[in-house]
Design an enzyme around this catalytic site. Structure first.
Site, short mmCIF file in Angstrom:
data_model
loop_
_atom_site.label_atom_id
_atom_site.label_comp_id
_atom_site.label_asym_id
_atom_site.label_seq_id
_atom_site.Cartn_x
_atom_site.Cartn_y
_atom_site.Cartn_z
N LYS A 66 0.86 -1.19 0.00
CA LYS A 66 0.00 0.00 0.00
C LYS A 66 0.89 1.24 0.00
CE LYS A 66 -2.42 1.62 3.73
NZ LYS A 66 -2.35 3.07 3.78
N ASP B 98 -3.57 4.29 -1.57
CA ASP B 98 -4.48 4.73 -0.50
C ASP B 98 -4.52 6.26 -0.51
OD1 ASP B 98 -6.13 4.76 1.68
OD2 ASP B 98 -4.57 4.23 3.12
N LYS C 103 -7.52 8.11 -0.65
CA LYS C 103 -8.72 8.58 0.08
C LYS C 103 -9.32 9.85 -0.53
CE LYS C 103 -7.37 6.64 4.59
NZ LYS C 103 -5.94 6.33 4.49
N ASP D 70 -14.18 14.75 -2.84
CA ASP D 70 -14.27 16.04 -3.51
C ASP D 70 -15.60 16.07 -4.26
OD1 ASP D 70 -13.54 18.49 -4.85
OD2 ASP D 70 -11.44 17.89 -4.65
N THR E 11 -10.09 3.97 11.29
CA THR E 11 -9.91 3.12 12.48
C THR E 11 -9.26 3.87 13.64
OG1 THR E 11 -7.98 2.24 11.32
CG2 THR E 11 -9.92 0.84 11.39
N ARG F 177 3.15 -0.06 10.69
CA ARG F 177 4.25 0.03 11.65
C ARG F 177 4.69 -1.29 12.31
NH1 ARG F 177 1.19 4.98 14.27
NH2 ARG F 177 -0.46 3.63 13.47
O1 C5P Z 1 0.91 1.42 11.07
P1 C5P Z 1 -0.50 0.90 10.96
O2 C5P Z 1 -0.57 -0.62 10.89
O3 C5P Z 1 -1.41 1.48 12.03
O4 C5P Z 1 -1.00 1.45 9.54
C1 C5P Z 1 -2.30 1.28 9.05
C2 C5P Z 1 -2.39 1.83 7.67
O5 C5P Z 1 -3.75 1.74 7.22
C3 C5P Z 1 -2.01 3.30 7.53
O6 C5P Z 1 -1.34 3.42 6.27
C4 C5P Z 1 -3.33 4.04 7.50
O7 C5P Z 1 -3.26 5.20 6.69
C5 C5P Z 1 -4.24 3.02 6.86
N1 C5P Z 1 -5.68 3.16 7.19
C6 C5P Z 1 -6.16 3.07 8.48
N2 C5P Z 1 -7.51 3.23 8.73
C7 C5P Z 1 -8.35 3.43 7.73
C8 C5P Z 1 -7.88 3.50 6.42
C9 C5P Z 1 -6.52 3.34 6.18
O8 C5P Z 1 -5.39 2.86 9.41
N3 C5P Z 1 -9.65 3.49 7.97
#
Ligand code: C5P
Length: 232
Positions: free
Chosen positions: A36, A63, A65, A68, A119, A210
């Site tokens: 991603k 990603d 998002k 608009d 989330t 992460r």
């Molecule tokens: O580091 P971590 O596992 O928390 O990353 C989650 C990834 O998923 C990030 O790139 C974040 O932008 C993406 N994301 C998210 N919640 C959403 C949509 C995308 O955490 N609803």
């Protein structure tokens, strides 16, 4: 490791530079087949990397998002579809955006996913926006809207996956971020689940950032996630 297990893991390349991302992809090698690319990397040759990963046989999720006016969303999605990537996100708050994205996708193979409720947000965050619904109900409502509008799937936490699956269809994709191994640091994520629980709840793909990209040994961390997916 079975390819059907491997392809469920999407690693979020949330790193500042092309070189950091390239090093990570090289290190993970065949362990990870789906990446991603988000807003952070977009502005440092993220699109060049997306093209490169596609030419190397990887799958790519942009990603971005989008949210608009309809005309802008439709044309941006049509433009993104030309890149040949696999997944693209829009914010799934309203029907106009959803329909514009479906029109922009046209007959391309690009899958459009609607972000339901981030989330990182909980009840209090929604109240602050003047929304009286709780995250679970709002995610379900937005997922049904996305399904009816002809989107390919949604981004939702593992807490909502089972309700979405039962109110949409088996073919509707559920892509789940906020994934942590048992006891893992949650960071800014609030609605987290383990890989095992998210898959059992009906998620098709898990997005992990992460816990893999910042691990001392990213490859071993990726294997730990794949083992949990396999156990479900
Ligand atoms: O580091 P971590 O596992 O928390 O990353 C989650 C990834 O998923 C990030 O790139 C974040 O932008 C993406 N994301 C998210 N919640 C959403 C949509 C995308 O955490 N609803």
């Amino acid at each position: 490791m079975d390819d059907t297990i491997r392809e469920k893991l999407i690693v979020a390349l949330d790193v500042p530079s092309y070189d950091d991302a390239r090093d990570l992809v090289n290190l993970l090698g065949p362990t990870v087949s789906f990446y991603k690319i988000g807003l952070e990397l977009l502005f440092s040759e993220g699109l060049a990397l997306a093209r490169e990963l596609k030419s190397e046989g990887k799958r790519v999720f942009l990603d971005l998002k989008f949210l608009d006016i309809g005309n802008t969303v439709e044309r941006a999605v049509a433009s993104a579809a030309q890149l040949g990537v696999d997944f693209l996100t829009i914010h799934g708050h309203d029907n106009k955006t959803l329909k514009a994205a479906v029109n922009g996708r046209g007959n391309s193979s690009l899958k459009i996913l609607a972000v339901t409720v981030l989330t990182s947000l909980d009840d209090d965050d929604l109240k602050e926006q003047g929304i009286s619904s709780n995250p679970h109900d709002l995610v379900s409502k937005r997922a049904q809207m996305a399904h009816q509008a002809g989107l390919d799937g949604v981004i939702a936490s593992g807490h909502e996956a089972a309700a979405i699956r039962s109110s949409t269809s088996n073919a509707f994709l559920i892509v789940t971020p906020g994934i942590r191994l048992p006891g893992g640091a949650s960071g800014d994520q609030l609605r987290i689940t383990t890989p095992h629980d998210a898959i059992l709840a009906g998620a098709n793909y898990l997005v992990v950032g992460r816990p893999i990209t910042a691990a001392a040994d990213p490859k071993a961390a990726a294997h730990a996630f794949l083992d949990q997916i396999a156990s479900a």
